[in-house]
Every structure is written in C-alpha cells, then in structure tokens.
Design a protein around this motif. Structure first.
Motif, PDB file in Angstrom:
ATOM      1  N   LYS A  63     -13.434  -2.349 -11.150  1.00  0.00           N
ATOM      2  CA  LYS A  63     -12.872  -2.776  -9.717  1.00  0.00           C
ATOM      3  C   LYS A  63     -13.965  -4.589 -10.593  1.00  0.00           C
ATOM      4  N   PHE A  81     -14.973   4.575  -3.181  1.00  0.00           N
ATOM      5  CA  PHE A  81     -14.656   3.004  -3.462  1.00  0.00           C
ATOM      6  C   PHE A  81     -15.498   2.212  -4.211  1.00  0.00           C
ATOM      7  N   TRP A  88     -17.864   8.194 -10.270  1.00  0.00           N
ATOM      8  CA  TRP A  88     -16.320   7.823  -9.419  1.00  0.00           C
ATOM      9  C   TRP A  88     -14.929   9.133  -9.344  1.00  0.00           C
ATOM     10  N   TYR A 251     -15.509   5.114   4.594  1.00  0.00           N
ATOM     11  CA  TYR A 251     -14.606   5.844   4.860  1.00  0.00           C
ATOM     12  C   TYR A 251     -13.895   5.334   6.288  1.00  0.00           C
ATOM     13  N   GLY A 255      -9.943   2.827   6.184  1.00  0.00           N
ATOM     14  CA  GLY A 255      -9.639   3.395   6.811  1.00  0.00           C
ATOM     15  C   GLY A 255      -8.429   4.545   8.002  1.00  0.00           C
ATOM     16  N   THR A 258      -6.503  -0.449   7.655  1.00  0.00           N
ATOM     17  CA  THR A 258      -5.698  -0.902   6.881  1.00  0.00           C
ATOM     18  C   THR A 258      -4.061  -0.412   7.878  1.00  0.00           C
ATOM     19  N   MET A 312       5.369  -2.871   4.667  1.00  0.00           N
ATOM     20  CA  MET A 312       4.670  -2.607   3.685  1.00  0.00           C
ATOM     21  C   MET A 312       5.015  -3.275   2.452  1.00  0.00           C
ATOM     22  N   ARG A 323      -8.655  -6.007 -11.389  1.00  0.00           N
ATOM     23  CA  ARG A 323      -9.434  -4.799 -12.404  1.00  0.00           C
ATOM     24  C   ARG A 323     -10.248  -6.581 -13.507  1.00  0.00           C
ATOM     25  N   PRO A 382       1.900  -0.735  -2.100  1.00  0.00           N
ATOM     26  CA  PRO A 382       1.612  -0.797  -0.799  1.00  0.00           C
ATOM     27  C   PRO A 382      -0.235  -0.224  -0.625  1.00  0.00           C
ATOM     28  N   GLY A 384      -1.814   0.144  -3.901  1.00  0.00           N
ATOM     29  CA  GLY A 384      -2.055   0.286  -5.382  1.00  0.00           C
ATOM     30  C   GLY A 384      -1.647   1.484  -6.304  1.00  0.00           C
ATOM     31  N   ILE A 389      -5.751   4.866  -6.905  1.00  0.00           N
ATOM     32  CA  ILE A 389      -4.294   4.941  -5.919  1.00  0.00           C
ATOM     33  C   ILE A 389      -5.307   4.887  -4.587  1.00  0.00           C
ATOM     34  N   CYS A 390      -4.807   4.496  -3.504  1.00  0.00           N
ATOM     35  CA  CYS A 390      -5.537   5.111  -2.592  1.00  0.00           C
ATOM     36  C   CYS A 390      -5.415   6.272  -1.605  1.00  0.00           C
ATOM     37  N   GLY A 392      -5.665   8.079   0.593  1.00  0.00           N
ATOM     38  CA  GLY A 392      -5.583   8.691   2.397  1.00  0.00           C
ATOM     39  C   GLY A 392      -4.166   7.751   2.346  1.00  0.00           C
ATOM     40  N   PHE A 395      -1.884  10.265   4.795  1.00  0.00           N
ATOM     41  CA  PHE A 395      -2.768  10.303   5.642  1.00  0.00           C
ATOM     42  C   PHE A 395      -2.462   9.185   6.476  1.00  0.00           C
ATOM     43  N   SER A 396      -2.243   7.889   6.064  1.00  0.00           N
ATOM     44  CA  SER A 396      -1.918   6.502   6.812  1.00  0.00           C
ATOM     45  C   SER A 396      -0.626   6.587   6.906  1.00  0.00           C
TER      46      SER A 396
HETATM   47  C1  HEM Z   1      -2.111   1.046   5.483  1.00  0.00           C
HETATM   48  C2  HEM Z   1      -3.214   1.746   5.541  1.00  0.00           C
HETATM   49  C3  HEM Z   1      -3.805   1.704   3.559  1.00  0.00           C
HETATM   50  C4  HEM Z   1      -3.191   0.764   2.619  1.00  0.00           C
HETATM   51  C5  HEM Z   1      -2.643  -0.494   2.766  1.00  0.00           C
HETATM   52  C6  HEM Z   1      -4.416   0.942   1.770  1.00  0.00           C
HETATM   53  C7  HEM Z   1      -4.741   0.466   0.405  1.00  0.00           C
HETATM   54  C8  HEM Z   1      -5.454   1.193  -0.598  1.00  0.00           C
HETATM   55  C9  HEM Z   1      -5.325   0.162  -1.871  1.00  0.00           C
HETATM   56  C10 HEM Z   1      -4.288  -1.296  -2.089  1.00  0.00           C
HETATM   57  C11 HEM Z   1      -6.352   1.515  -2.790  1.00  0.00           C
HETATM   58  C12 HEM Z   1      -6.563   0.474  -3.768  1.00  0.00           C
HETATM   59  C13 HEM Z   1      -8.016  -0.033  -4.723  1.00  0.00           C
HETATM   60  C14 HEM Z   1      -8.041  -0.749  -5.562  1.00  0.00           C
HETATM   61  O1  HEM Z   1      -7.642   0.459  -6.572  1.00  0.00           O
HETATM   62  O2  HEM Z   1      -8.858  -1.724  -5.908  1.00  0.00           O
HETATM   63  C15 HEM Z   1      -6.724   2.187  -1.414  1.00  0.00           C
HETATM   64  C16 HEM Z   1      -7.590   2.532  -1.954  1.00  0.00           C
HETATM   65  C17 HEM Z   1      -8.745   3.155  -1.227  1.00  0.00           C
HETATM   66  N1  HEM Z   1      -7.780   3.621   0.121  1.00  0.00           N
HETATM   67 FE1  HEM Z   1      -6.867   3.016   1.236  1.00  0.00          FE
HETATM   68  N2  HEM Z   1      -5.714   1.848   2.712  1.00  0.00           N
HETATM   69  C18 HEM Z   1      -4.644   2.271   3.342  1.00  0.00           C
HETATM   70  C19 HEM Z   1      -5.572   3.913   3.976  1.00  0.00           C
HETATM   71  C20 HEM Z   1      -6.125   4.124   4.001  1.00  0.00           C
HETATM   72  C21 HEM Z   1      -6.720   4.802   4.610  1.00  0.00           C
HETATM   73  C22 HEM Z   1      -5.928   5.640   5.865  1.00  0.00           C
HETATM   74  C23 HEM Z   1      -7.925   6.011   4.056  1.00  0.00           C
HETATM   75  C24 HEM Z   1      -9.139   6.903   4.281  1.00  0.00           C
HETATM   76  C25 HEM Z   1      -8.803   7.779   4.552  1.00  0.00           C
HETATM   77  C26 HEM Z   1      -8.029   5.328   2.623  1.00  0.00           C
HETATM   78  C27 HEM Z   1      -8.854   5.391   1.457  1.00  0.00           C
HETATM   79  C28 HEM Z   1      -9.492   4.862   0.308  1.00  0.00           C
HETATM   80  C29 HEM Z   1      -9.776   4.430  -0.521  1.00  0.00           C
HETATM   81  C30 HEM Z   1     -11.215   5.824   0.057  1.00  0.00           C
HETATM   82  C31 HEM Z   1      -9.998   4.270  -1.461  1.00  0.00           C
HETATM   83  C32 HEM Z   1     -10.538   4.103  -2.993  1.00  0.00           C
HETATM   84  C33 HEM Z   1      -9.443   5.453  -3.824  1.00  0.00           C
HETATM   85  C34 HEM Z   1     -10.850   5.858  -5.163  1.00  0.00           C
HETATM   86  O3  HEM Z   1     -11.434   4.166  -5.722  1.00  0.00           O
HETATM   87  O4  HEM Z   1     -10.067   6.433  -5.825  1.00  0.00           O
HETATM   88  N3  HEM Z   1      -6.946   3.882   3.041  1.00  0.00           N
HETATM   89  N4  HEM Z   1      -6.261   1.632  -0.381  1.00  0.00           N
END
Ligand code: HEM
Length: 443
Positions: A63, A81, A88, A251, A255, A258, A312, A323, A382, A384, A389-390, A392, A395-396
C-alpha cells in the motif's frame, strides 16, 4: 500523470473538494510515470495492468505512503488492513473463516432483524415529518449489524452514534499539502491529532467489547472468538490486547460505512432512474408479495442484486486504490521503478467506453450472467482485486441485498426536485452533507 498535468496544489484542491473532477481527469490510458512531489507516480485504468499489479505480481507491491498516512494513525500498522507480508498473511488467514459463505449465511436473521427495527422506526414517523438523512440511517443499521455479526454484541443508539462519529472523524480528516508531497510519515502533522482522538473513542468501544467477552468466559464462533482463540504458530502466544483492539477498530473502520454508502447511492439511483425502480418493485412484489424475505429468497431476487452492483459501478464507493512497487518491475513494456506509485483509478475504469457499453447509462441488466460474458475480471473493482480483495465483499452484498429488498418493498425514497449530490471523501465517496430524502409509503 494526468492528461492535463495538474500541479500538486490543484491535485490537493481537487482531491479534497471535487474528487470526481479529479478522477475524471486522471485518464491513465498509457502507463506513464511522472514526478509527483518526492515520489514518481502513474495512473491506470487498464484491466491488464491492474491485474498485473493486484494479482499476477502482487507480492511486489504494498500500500502507498498516502494510504499509510490515512490509515495508520487511527488503526496502527499491524491490522489486516494496514499490515504487509507475513504478518498480513497471518491476520487474513485468521479472519477468513468469519467471512466464508457458510458463516455469513448465519448472519442473515440478525441482518433482517436490524432492518426490521429500522422499518419499525420509520413507521413511527408522523406522515408530515418523513424527511430523513439516508446516509446516517443506513450507517446506524449497518453499524448495528457489524457489531452483532462480528462481536455478538447488541448496541443501543447512543453507543452506535459515538462509534459512527469516531469512524467519520477518522475517515474524513483532511490530508495536508505535505502529505501530497510524499514527505515521510515521521514528519509531524497537525491533521493527525483529530484522528488520534477518534482512535481513543474506538479503543474504548473495542476494550469494552473484548472485556465483556473475556469476563463472560463464553467462546462464540464469531470474528472476535476467532481472534481471541488464535495462537501465533511460531511462539505459541495469543494476540495481545493492543493487537485485538486494533483489529476491532479496523473492522469498524472498514465494515459498515462502506456498505451504508453503497446503499445510500442505491436509493439516490432509484430516485433518479424510476424505470429501474419500477422493475425492482415488480420483482420484489412478485417474489415476496409483502412478506419479510429470508436468505433463501435471495436467489429469486437477481434484479435486486444487480441494482446494487450497477450502483457500485456508477457511484463507486471506493474510487481508487494505490500500490507502491517494492522492487523494479515491468508491465506491457513499461518499467515500473522501485518505490514508484500506481494509482488504480477505479472510478474511471468503471466508466471506460472500451470496457462498458454506453457506460453513462444505469443498466442493472449488464450484470446478468449472459451480459457479463467476455468482461475482463479486472474491469469491475468495487471491492479491489487479487489477494487483498475486500474480505467483507460477500458479507456486504448479502447485507445490502436483504436491506434493499426489505426497504424497497415498503418505502419509496425521494430527493427534493433538482437535488444534485456532491460526492466527497478521501477513501469512501459519499454525498456531501448526507442524502436528505423523503419517505413515501408504498403499501
Ligand atoms: C460496499 C462495501 C465495501 C466496499 C466498497 C469495500 C471496498 C474495499 C476495497 C476496495 C478494498 C481493497 C483496498 C485495497 O486493495 O487497497 C477493501 C479491503 C478490505 N475491506 Fe472492504 N469494502 C466494503 C465492505 C467491507 C466490509 C463489510 C468489511 C468487513 C466486515 C470490509 C473489510 C475489509 C478489510 C478488512 C479489507 C482489507 C483486506 C486486506 O487487505 O486483506 N469491507 N474493501
């Protein structure tokens, strides 16, 4: 870096005040590195390049400094994150079972219950006072859902509002000019102070969640249970309290706001495109006929899900990710220098005419299986892509699918005549000042 070669002042002004204007100008048709403050950077909207960075050679990228400046003060360096490399991998592996399909299916009843609480609250509003801020109502419901699903804890409106406030402060603080210059993190910045105070509020909430669980002695199969029982494979030690608090903060940070923002844009899109809304109502009425949905109804509500997916795309919640190269690399004959930054312009990729037919049109049908054939898998991002990749995402989507089905069965949401939202935000693009809408009862 952009077709118009913006100065650093212009970039900062646009990022803070008109991010959509900024992403529109950052074309990135050809990967071209230019000096950008103390770093060199390039922008891309090319799915092949994106796939290379996020997936094929993902181990060579981490990152960016800008992401670290935004996320490390409130979250720390060691969360799923914000961490990199082996740390990680361990954190991701640990949390993964909480986000598997079989686990998240089990969250559907509590999602339905929280959605019903919101509908009951809306029912109580006198008919001449039905003006709401969609963003804040969606935030409260998604915050309560994440707290129950991940930490098995019910929260009242006061607790939820305090956490929502802290997360907002954390994610909406303004980057300073030196941040855009690429000045190292250890140089003090006044802008971090607000973020540190938001961190204290979130820490208090995290500490009370953890203490309550440890005191009860119960072991629950939720995310917190998984984190509490995890043991370091090398030294056999459990996670420290500090580390646990940081994970809970993360989280919360990632979580719910978004998903709340995605739903906010869904209701704006339904207001703006009444033909889509009519089709959505048709599907909901035919399949549910007014009754509360269950998890198994969702497979019969494909158009409802496609409305969310199309929202989205056009109202991208996370408009870009970045990156930084760990070592020299090459993609499509272009050299990527060590420490070179690549900005993945998701906002513009989602509107690229080579990737999407009539990209400005709002057409949920483009996400049907037959219409998705041949689409590059890195054209739609949306959440990643690649190993980071996200976590969640499913879940979302489950949460948004159930909430939309339940709300749109009962209510139609309308914005004021001529209302035009102004998207703003440094990580998540939300309508500035919330989204004021009026509730109209459907049945
Ligand atoms: C519409 C809903 C959501 C959107 C648009 C979204 C979007 C994203 C994106 C784009 C990334 C990638 C960031 C990167 O590569 O630099 C990411 C990572 C992440 N998201 Fe989401 N997210 C959403 C919902 C959630 C939810 C519900 C959770 C947890 C309950 C969550 C937890 C995480 C975590 C922990 C990461 C980091 C993953 C890693 O680096 O391994 N997100 N999210």
């Amino acid at each position: 870096m952009s077709s118009k070669k913006l100065t650093l002042f212009e970039v900062r002004r646009l990022c803070l005040n008109d991010p959509v204007g900024y992403f529109q100008q950052m074309k990135g048709e050809k990967l071209e590195f230019t000096r950008f403050g103390l770093s060199v950077a390039a922008v891309t909207t090319d799915p092949e390049v994106i796939q290379h960075i996020l997936l094929k050679n993902a181990q060579n990228y981490r990152k960016t400094l800008m992401t670290r400046l935004l996320l490390e003060p409130p979250l720390g360096k060691e969360t799923v994150f914000t961490s990199e490399g082996e740390l990680w991998r361990q954190q991701r592996k640990l949390a993964a079972p909480a986000f598997r399909l079989n686990t998240i299916k089990g969250f559907a009843p509590l999602m339905i219950e929280e959605a019903q609480n919101l509908l009951d609250r809306w029912d109580q509003i006198p008919s001449d006072q039905r003006q709401i801020d969609v963003q804040s109502d969606m935030s409260m419901v998604t915050l309560k859902i994440i707290t129950r699903a991940m930490f098995s804890k019910q929260s009242d409106d006061r607790d939820a509002a305090a956490i929502a406030d802290a997360v907002r402060t954390m994610t909406q603080f303004r980057l300073q000019f030196i941040d855009f210059l690429g000045v190292p993190k250890w140089v003090p910045r006044v802008s971090r102070l607000r973020s540190y105070s938001a961190k204290r509020v979130l820490n208090r909430a995290a500490r009370s969640i953890i203490a309550e669980r440890t005191k009860s002695g119960e072991s629950k199969p939720d995310l917190l249970g998984m984190l509490l029982s995890s043991v370091d494979p090398e030294n056999g030690q459990r996670m420290s309290d500090r580390q646990l608090e940081a994970e809970v903060r993360s989280y919360y940070a990632a979580g719910y706001e978004t998903t709340a923002t995605a739903l906010t844009w869904v209701f704006y899109a339904l207001h703006k495109f009444p033909d889509v809304e009519a089709k959505l109502h048709q599907e909901l009425d035919a399949v549910l006929g007014g009754r509360t949905p269950t998890y198994s109804d969702l497979e019969n509500l494909p158009y409802t899900l496609r409305v969310i997916q199309e929202t989205m795309r056009l109202f991208t919640v996370v408009p870009s990710i970045g990156r930084e190269a760990i070592a020299d690399d090459e993609v499509q004959g272009v050299r990527i220098p060590k420490n070179g930054v690549i900005v993945i312009n998701i906002w513009l990729t989602h509107r690229h005419p080579d990737l999407w037919e009539k990209p400005e049109n709002f057409k949920p049908e483009r996400f049907s299986p037959e219409n998705s054939i041949g689409r590059h898998r890195f054209a739609y991002l949306p959440f990643g892509g690649g190993p980071r990749i996200c976590i969640g995402a499913s879940f979302s989507l489950l949460e948004a699918h159930l909430l939309l089905a339940m709300i749109a069965q009962k209510w139609r949401l309308r914005a004021k005549e001529g209302y035009k939202p102004h998207p703003i935000g440094q990580i998540v693009l939300h309508p500035k000042g919330g989204l004021p809408m009026t509730l109209e009862r459907r049945r």
